[in-house]
Design an enzyme around this catalytic site. Structure first.
Site, PDB file in Angstrom:
ATOM      1  N   LYS A   1       0.861  -1.198   0.000  1.00  0.00           N
ATOM      2  CA  LYS A   1       0.000   0.000   0.000  1.00  0.00           C
ATOM      3  C   LYS A   1       0.890   1.238   0.000  1.00  0.00           C
ATOM      4  O   LYS A   1       1.514   1.567   0.994  1.00  0.00           O
ATOM      5  CB  LYS A   1      -0.913   0.046   1.232  1.00  0.00           C
ATOM      6  CG  LYS A   1      -1.987   1.126   1.046  1.00  0.00           C
ATOM      7  CD  LYS A   1      -2.455   1.777   2.321  1.00  0.00           C
ATOM      8  CE  LYS A   1      -1.773   3.035   2.723  1.00  0.00           C
ATOM      9  NZ  LYS A   1      -1.897   4.200   1.848  1.00  0.00           N
TER      10      LYS A   1
ATOM     11  N   GLU B   1       9.249   0.882  11.028  1.00  0.00           N
ATOM     12  CA  GLU B   1      10.299   1.880  10.764  1.00  0.00           C
ATOM     13  C   GLU B   1       9.620   3.233  10.934  1.00  0.00           C
ATOM     14  O   GLU B   1       8.810   3.624  10.091  1.00  0.00           O
ATOM     15  CB  GLU B   1      10.850   1.733   9.342  1.00  0.00           C
ATOM     16  CG  GLU B   1      11.469   0.386   9.023  1.00  0.00           C
ATOM     17  CD  GLU B   1      12.835   0.202   9.658  1.00  0.00           C
ATOM     18  OE1 GLU B   1      13.406   1.176  10.192  1.00  0.00           O
ATOM     19  OE2 GLU B   1      13.328  -0.938   9.624  1.00  0.00           O
TER      20      GLU B   1
ATOM     21  N   CYS C   1      13.286  10.461   7.156  1.00  0.00           N
ATOM     22  CA  CYS C   1      13.192  10.019   8.551  1.00  0.00           C
ATOM     23  C   CYS C   1      14.513  10.232   9.277  1.00  0.00           C
ATOM     24  O   CYS C   1      14.536  10.486  10.468  1.00  0.00           O
ATOM     25  CB  CYS C   1      12.792   8.550   8.600  1.00  0.00           C
ATOM     26  SG  CYS C   1      13.902   7.472   7.680  1.00  0.00           S
TER      27      CYS C   1
ATOM     28  N   GLU D   1       8.956  15.725  15.385  1.00  0.00           N
ATOM     29  CA  GLU D   1       9.450  15.579  14.021  1.00  0.00           C
ATOM     30  C   GLU D   1       8.696  16.542  13.115  1.00  0.00           C
ATOM     31  O   GLU D   1       7.475  16.446  12.987  1.00  0.00           O
ATOM     32  CB  GLU D   1       9.228  14.133  13.564  1.00  0.00           C
ATOM     33  CG  GLU D   1       9.831  13.844  12.225  1.00  0.00           C
ATOM     34  CD  GLU D   1       9.550  12.424  11.759  1.00  0.00           C
ATOM     35  OE1 GLU D   1       8.425  11.930  11.969  1.00  0.00           O
ATOM     36  OE2 GLU D   1      10.460  11.812  11.171  1.00  0.00           O
TER      37      GLU D   1
HETATM   38  P1  NAP Z   1       2.042   8.077   8.059  1.00  0.00           P
HETATM   39  O1  NAP Z   1       1.018   9.140   8.040  1.00  0.00           O
HETATM   40  O2  NAP Z   1       2.245   7.331   9.317  1.00  0.00           O
HETATM   41  O3  NAP Z   1       1.659   7.094   6.864  1.00  0.00           O
HETATM   42  C1  NAP Z   1       2.479   6.017   6.490  1.00  0.00           C
HETATM   43  C2  NAP Z   1       1.643   5.026   5.727  1.00  0.00           C
HETATM   44  O4  NAP Z   1       0.679   4.459   6.613  1.00  0.00           O
HETATM   45  C3  NAP Z   1       0.842   5.646   4.578  1.00  0.00           C
HETATM   46  O5  NAP Z   1       0.757   4.736   3.511  1.00  0.00           O
HETATM   47  C4  NAP Z   1      -0.507   5.864   5.242  1.00  0.00           C
HETATM   48  O6  NAP Z   1      -1.571   5.985   4.315  1.00  0.00           O
HETATM   49  C5  NAP Z   1      -0.621   4.607   6.069  1.00  0.00           C
HETATM   50  N1  NAP Z   1      -1.602   4.681   7.153  1.00  0.00           N
HETATM   51  C6  NAP Z   1      -2.104   5.780   7.748  1.00  0.00           C
HETATM   52  N2  NAP Z   1      -3.008   5.417   8.690  1.00  0.00           N
HETATM   53  C7  NAP Z   1      -3.072   4.067   8.677  1.00  0.00           C
HETATM   54  C8  NAP Z   1      -3.822   3.106   9.405  1.00  0.00           C
HETATM   55  N3  NAP Z   1      -4.700   3.463  10.351  1.00  0.00           N
HETATM   56  N4  NAP Z   1      -3.646   1.799   9.139  1.00  0.00           N
HETATM   57  C9  NAP Z   1      -2.751   1.414   8.199  1.00  0.00           C
HETATM   58  N5  NAP Z   1      -2.020   2.276   7.453  1.00  0.00           N
HETATM   59  C10 NAP Z   1      -2.170   3.599   7.705  1.00  0.00           C
HETATM   60  O7  NAP Z   1       3.454   8.651   7.631  1.00  0.00           O
HETATM   61  P2  NAP Z   1       3.784   9.598   6.407  1.00  0.00           P
HETATM   62  O8  NAP Z   1       3.341  10.980   6.772  1.00  0.00           O
HETATM   63  O9  NAP Z   1       3.290   8.988   5.151  1.00  0.00           O
HETATM   64  O10 NAP Z   1       5.364   9.512   6.371  1.00  0.00           O
HETATM   65  C11 NAP Z   1       6.178  10.293   7.163  1.00  0.00           C
HETATM   66  C12 NAP Z   1       6.638   9.512   8.388  1.00  0.00           C
HETATM   67  O11 NAP Z   1       7.311   8.320   7.978  1.00  0.00           O
HETATM   68  C13 NAP Z   1       7.643  10.280   9.209  1.00  0.00           C
HETATM   69  O12 NAP Z   1       7.334  10.143  10.572  1.00  0.00           O
HETATM   70  C14 NAP Z   1       8.955   9.606   8.881  1.00  0.00           C
HETATM   71  O13 NAP Z   1       9.944   9.740   9.869  1.00  0.00           O
HETATM   72  C15 NAP Z   1       8.511   8.194   8.715  1.00  0.00           C
HETATM   73  N6  NAP Z   1       9.510   7.425   7.952  1.00  0.00           N
HETATM   74  C16 NAP Z   1      10.279   6.523   8.621  1.00  0.00           C
HETATM   75  C17 NAP Z   1      11.270   5.819   7.941  1.00  0.00           C
HETATM   76  C18 NAP Z   1      12.151   4.836   8.658  1.00  0.00           C
HETATM   77  O14 NAP Z   1      12.760   4.008   7.976  1.00  0.00           O
HETATM   78  N7  NAP Z   1      12.244   4.869   9.966  1.00  0.00           N
HETATM   79  C19 NAP Z   1      11.453   6.039   6.574  1.00  0.00           C
HETATM   80  C20 NAP Z   1      10.651   6.958   5.929  1.00  0.00           C
HETATM   81  C21 NAP Z   1       9.671   7.653   6.629  1.00  0.00           C
HETATM   82  P3  NAP Z   1      -2.044   7.453   3.831  1.00  0.00           P
HETATM   83  O15 NAP Z   1      -1.023   7.950   2.922  1.00  0.00           O
HETATM   84  O16 NAP Z   1      -3.320   7.221   3.154  1.00  0.00           O
HETATM   85  O17 NAP Z   1      -2.197   8.281   5.057  1.00  0.00           O
END
Ligand code: NAP
Length: 497
Positions: free
Chosen positions: A181, A256, A290, A391
């Protein structure tokens, strides 16, 4: 400024169980963050599509045409996918720059890293030995790694294709099916990757790519009884919610998550190298990484000189369209995200922070319709300020002084996160001691954001659970079975003859 390429859209279809079809939910508009224009619409998947993808994935992963393959035969598919990614690298990078705003240089590198990830896990699976374990009786015993079945892979919007590959390649290498997804804002390159996977001849049903909302399709994947593991990359609060659902199902989950990584400049650092490293660490990818080094700690004796030069060099970064080769800082992924970043800077002002550079939307009329924000440096904040603790995920650096190594360690570790850290110094003894004391899953010394697929990566504290990458990356998508082979020719003497 070079001319922008023409955007070539994709059919509005999801890849469900090896077949392309219009997804069952409403459509969402995919925008170009460089100018706010709608690129195309994409239909969102729902639980119905998840049901079909899981059923197809379960059947495909249990089919002897897949589960009967030897590791080197599975590896061939991964190499084929890598070949196709490399063949279409410019097209994929172009699509990703349109969808995410990242500079073409960055997206081209991400595409290259995705191909390399498929090749790396092809090599890992071909060379993976199953160890004999030490017998304590008249038997032989060993470990067998087996596929889990259907893996749910949920990805964020910041580095699609690279993060897709980091989940797809080890999961397929381990013999599973995968339901990917992508993030709602950035599904295009993941859908393009699905077309290449189809072209590679990988048996149908092993990979599904389901665009849509996290709260709908993501949630349905996590809750589905047919999904045996979820690998999630995204924000900490979303990850925590997933972990609760996984706990109820007793399902393994890899997380992650977010970071607020400290970069440290010690008083003996090579200043030129440290300035370039700090700037790259926070402002590349417009800070949407991240592992961005978003908290900078500079030793007091060097503070004024270092911060002065840092500001000067940051002001020289060109902000603009990701297709312009001179651009260093492209737009943020979406206007809504840009507004969230701007909100944090406003908050920092209210909390007493001094905006040393940036702190605004650029006034260039050519950028007015895009999601741009100037690279921003803030100091004068207390450690409890929200800009120091949360963050921001944008081009915003907070700078804080420290006196000595103990003071530094206390300040750097005063965070719920533990994803990464950077240390700039000429003294390797001091660097290694600090590397051991700072809470982080990855530490860079005199480099930052160097990223190797062969080195395990994962966060500690609220930055994650489990590791990706490295030879062990494949184990995260396997079940471990212990097998005993009796060698005794006689019946068990416990049973009377
Ligand atoms: P996010 O809002 O947590 O979303 C991540 C993914 O999860 C998206 O595909 C999102 O879909 C989905 N999602 C949201 N709510 C969900 C639920 N209830 N059940 C299942 N899936 C759900 O994060 P983001 O804003 O896309 O990305 C930024 C974050 O990712 C930052 O905090 C960053 O640090 C972190 N990140 C971490 C790493 C690492 O390796 N540690 C790498 C890259 C990014 P939608 O798009 O539809 O909301």
């Amino acid at each position: 400024m070079t001319a922008r390429p023409t955007f070539i859209g994709l059919p509005d279809e999801a890849f469900v169980g090896g077949k392309w079809r219009t997804a069952s939910g409403p459509t969402s508009e995919i925008t170009d963050p460089a100018n706010g224009q709608i690129l195309q619409t994409v239909s969102q998947c729902t639980a119905t599509d998840v049901d079909d993808a899981v059923a197809a994935g379960a059947a495909a992963s249990a089919d002897p045409g897949w589960c009967g393959l030897l590791p080197h035969q599975r590896a061939r598919y991964l190499h084929r996918i890598a070949d196709l990614i490399e063949r279409d690298a410019d097209r994929l990078a172009t699509l990703q720059t349109f969808n995410t705003g990242k500079t073409f240089t960055e997206t081209r590198a991400l595409v290259g890293s995705a191909a390399a990830t498929f090749r790396y896990f092809a090599a890992v699976v071909e060379t993976h030995d199953e160890p004999m374990t030490t017998a304590r009786g008249n038997y032989r015993t060993w470990i067998q790694h087996e596929p889990i079945g259907v893996i749910g892979a949920i990805a964020p919007w910041n580095s699609p294709i690279a993060s897709d590959a980091q989940k797809l390649a080890p999961a397929l290498a381990a013999g599973n099916a995968v339901i990917l997804k992508p993030a709602e804002w950035t599904p295009l390159v993941s859908l393009a990757l699905a077309r290449l996977i189809e072209e590679s001849g990988l048996p149908a049903g092993l990979v599904s790519v389901l665009p849509g909302r996290g709260s709908v399709v993501g949630d349905a994947i996590v809750r589905h009884p047919g999904v045996g593991k979820v690998s999630f990359t995204g924000g900490t609060s979303t990850g925590r919610g997933l972990a609760h659902i996984a706990a109820d199902k007793l399902m393994p989950v890899s997380l992650e998550l977010g970071g607020k990584s400290p970069t440290v400049v010690l008083d003996d650092a090579d200043v030129e190298q440290a300035i370039a490293g700090v700037i790259y660490g926070i402002f590349s990818s417009s800070g949407q990484s991240c592992i961005a080094g978003s908290r900078l700690f500079v030793q007091e004796s060097l503070y004024d000189e270092f911060v002065g030069r840092l500001i000067e060099r940051t002001r020289s970064l060109r902000v603009g369209d990701g297709f312009d080769p001179s651009t260093r800082v492209g737009p943020l992924v979406h206007r809504r995200h840009r507004d969230s970043v701007a909100g944090y800077v406003d908050l920092a002002r209210e909390e007493g922070g001094r905006i040393l550079c940036g702190g605004a939307i650029p006034d260039d009329p050519a950028l007015a319709c895009g999601a741009y924000y100037l690279p921003t440096i803030i100091d004068g904040l207390g450690a409890q300020a929200r800009a120091c603790r949360e963050e921001i995920f944008g081009p915003v650096l907070v700078v804080l002084p420290f006196t000595d190594d103990d003071d530094l360690v206390a300040k750097a570790n005063d965070s719920v996160y533990g994803l990464a850290a950077g240390i700039w110094t000429r003294d390797y003894r001091r660097a290694l001691a600090l590397a051991g004391r700072i809470d982080a899953g990855t530490v860079w010394i005199n480099t930052y954001k160097a990223f190797s697929i062969s080195t395990p990566f994962g966060g500690i504290k609220e930055s994650g659970l489990g590791t990706e990458k490295g030879r062990e990356g494949i184990a995260a998508y396997s079940r471990v079975k212990g097998v005993y082979l009796g060698m005794d020719p006689e019946p068990n003497p416990w049973v009377p003859a």
